[in-house]
Design a protein around this motif. Structure first.
Motif, PDB file in Angstrom:
ATOM      1  N   SER A 209      52.196  36.765  43.969  1.00 26.02           N
ATOM      2  CA  SER A 209      50.935  37.351  44.434  1.00 26.02           C
ATOM      3  C   SER A 209      51.015  38.850  44.209  1.00 26.02           C
ATOM      4  O   SER A 209      52.124  39.429  44.164  1.00 26.02           O
ATOM      5  N   LYS A 210      49.865  39.473  44.086  1.00 22.75           N
ATOM      6  CA  LYS A 210      49.853  40.896  43.733  1.00 22.75           C
ATOM      7  C   LYS A 210      50.609  41.756  44.730  1.00 22.75           C
ATOM      8  O   LYS A 210      51.340  42.672  44.360  1.00 22.75           O
ATOM      9  N   ASN A 211      50.451  41.475  45.998  1.00 21.68           N
ATOM     10  CA  ASN A 211      51.103  42.273  47.039  1.00 21.68           C
ATOM     11  C   ASN A 211      52.300  41.559  47.656  1.00 21.68           C
ATOM     12  O   ASN A 211      52.751  41.894  48.753  1.00 21.68           O
ATOM     13  N   THR A 235      49.480  31.491  38.678  1.00 18.25           N
ATOM     14  CA  THR A 235      49.344  32.896  38.288  1.00 18.25           C
ATOM     15  C   THR A 235      50.578  33.679  38.747  1.00 18.25           C
ATOM     16  O   THR A 235      51.021  33.559  39.894  1.00 18.25           O
ATOM     17  N   TYR A 236      51.083  34.510  37.844  1.00 20.65           N
ATOM     18  CA  TYR A 236      52.258  35.334  38.141  1.00 20.65           C
ATOM     19  C   TYR A 236      51.924  36.805  37.886  1.00 20.65           C
ATOM     20  O   TYR A 236      51.108  37.131  37.010  1.00 20.65           O
ATOM     21  N   THR A 257      51.617  49.720  36.244  1.00 22.62           N
ATOM     22  CA  THR A 257      50.532  49.002  36.923  1.00 22.62           C
ATOM     23  C   THR A 257      50.837  47.513  36.885  1.00 22.62           C
ATOM     24  O   THR A 257      51.356  47.005  35.872  1.00 22.62           O
ATOM     25  N   VAL A 258      50.562  46.822  37.974  1.00 22.33           N
ATOM     26  CA  VAL A 258      50.820  45.388  38.035  1.00 22.33           C
ATOM     27  C   VAL A 258      49.863  44.645  37.089  1.00 22.33           C
ATOM     28  O   VAL A 258      48.660  44.897  37.080  1.00 22.33           O
ATOM     29  N   LYS A 259      50.449  43.735  36.310  1.00 20.88           N
ATOM     30  CA  LYS A 259      49.654  42.885  35.417  1.00 20.88           C
ATOM     31  C   LYS A 259      49.920  41.421  35.757  1.00 20.88           C
ATOM     32  O   LYS A 259      51.025  41.080  36.192  1.00 20.88           O
TER      33      LYS A 259
END
Length: 264
Positions: A209-211, A235-236, A257-259
């Motif tokens: 997860s993004k966070n 999703t990763y 930046t997170v991708k």
């Protein structure tokens, strides 16, 4: 005149004689303190009603004046060395230096090692002793620089402190610009650019997860990495940072930046 005063006058006579026989008599008597004491001593010697205390005082005054005149001129004290010289912060293109104040000085001179001449060169003179930081700008990313500093004191002749110990500072690596793709089943390929040949390597982190919690999944010197064994349809999230190894320690740049990508 009593015997005690006569004995005391013998001592005063010797002090007067020392001045009269001195090879530098003219210089001695050009000194206002010596001249005053010398004239006073001769006056006391001529005064037949003088007391012992005045004879002793005159003797001491002349002896002290001559002694002070003959003392070597003291060498000015050395300027105190700069303490606490450190790297306050770095960016990809600058190094901020900091140090402790030297109270009795005019300012500071900062030197940086020049790899071409193989010598330390003066890069900045700071003329305010209360200024305790300096930012060396327009530097290359992921590069190590060596500095030293010394205090100085202005006057007829500028005085300098000893140099500080050499301080090494490494600028941060550039922040990678990342792309993520999933073109094969259960795999994600992470690629990045905005890099430098001075980098030692890269670390790839992944989360679900993004966070969420990111785990280090790969340390590499390449500019791409394919993560296998992923779950189809899930999703990763990925991020990358560069590092530079200096004396066994890693100096890190900022995370990219997170991708993210949905795995095929």
């Amino acid at each position: 005149m009593n015997l005690i005063i006569l004995i005391c006058q013998v001592g005063l006579t010797k002090e007067i004689a020392k001045v009269n026989s001195a090879s530098n008599k003219n210089k001695l008597l050009a000194n206002k303190d010596v001249k005053s004491a010398y004239d006073n001593a001769n006056k006391v010697m001529k005064d037949m009603t003088i007391s012992k205390s005045k004879v002793d005082a005159a003797t001491k005054k002349l002896s002290t004046a001559v002694s002070n005149f003959n003392k070597p001129t003291p060498t000015p004290g050395k300027v105190e060395a700069v303490n606490g010289f450190k790297v306050a912060s770095t960016t990809t293109s600058s190094v901020k230096l900091a140090w402790n104040k030297v109270s009795d000085c005019t300012g500071y001179k900062i030197y940086r090692y020049d790899t071409s001449s193989k010598k330390y060169k003066l890069i900045k003179t700071i003329s305010n002793k209360n200024t305790l930081t300096y930012t060396d700008s327009k530097k290359s990313s992921s590069n190590t620089y060596s500095y030293k500093i010394r205090a100085y004191k202005s006057g007829n002749k500028t005085q300098y402190s000893a140099y500080s110990d050499i301080l090494k500072a490494t600028t941060k690596p550039l922040t990678p610009k990342v792309t993520v793709k999933s073109t094969k089943t259960k795999k994600a390929t992470i690629s990045w650019k905005n890099t430098s040949s001075r980098n030692s390597g890269y670390e790839v982190y992944m989360a679900t997860s993004k966070n969420g919690d990111y785990s280090l999944v790969k340390t590499t010197t390449a500019k791409t990495y394919t993560k296998t064994g992923l779950t189809k349809g899930k999703t990763y999230y990925f991020k990358v940072r560069a590092y530079k190894t200096v004396d066994g320690t890693k100096v890190y740049g900022n995370y990219s930046t997170v991708k993210y990508v949905k795995v095929k």
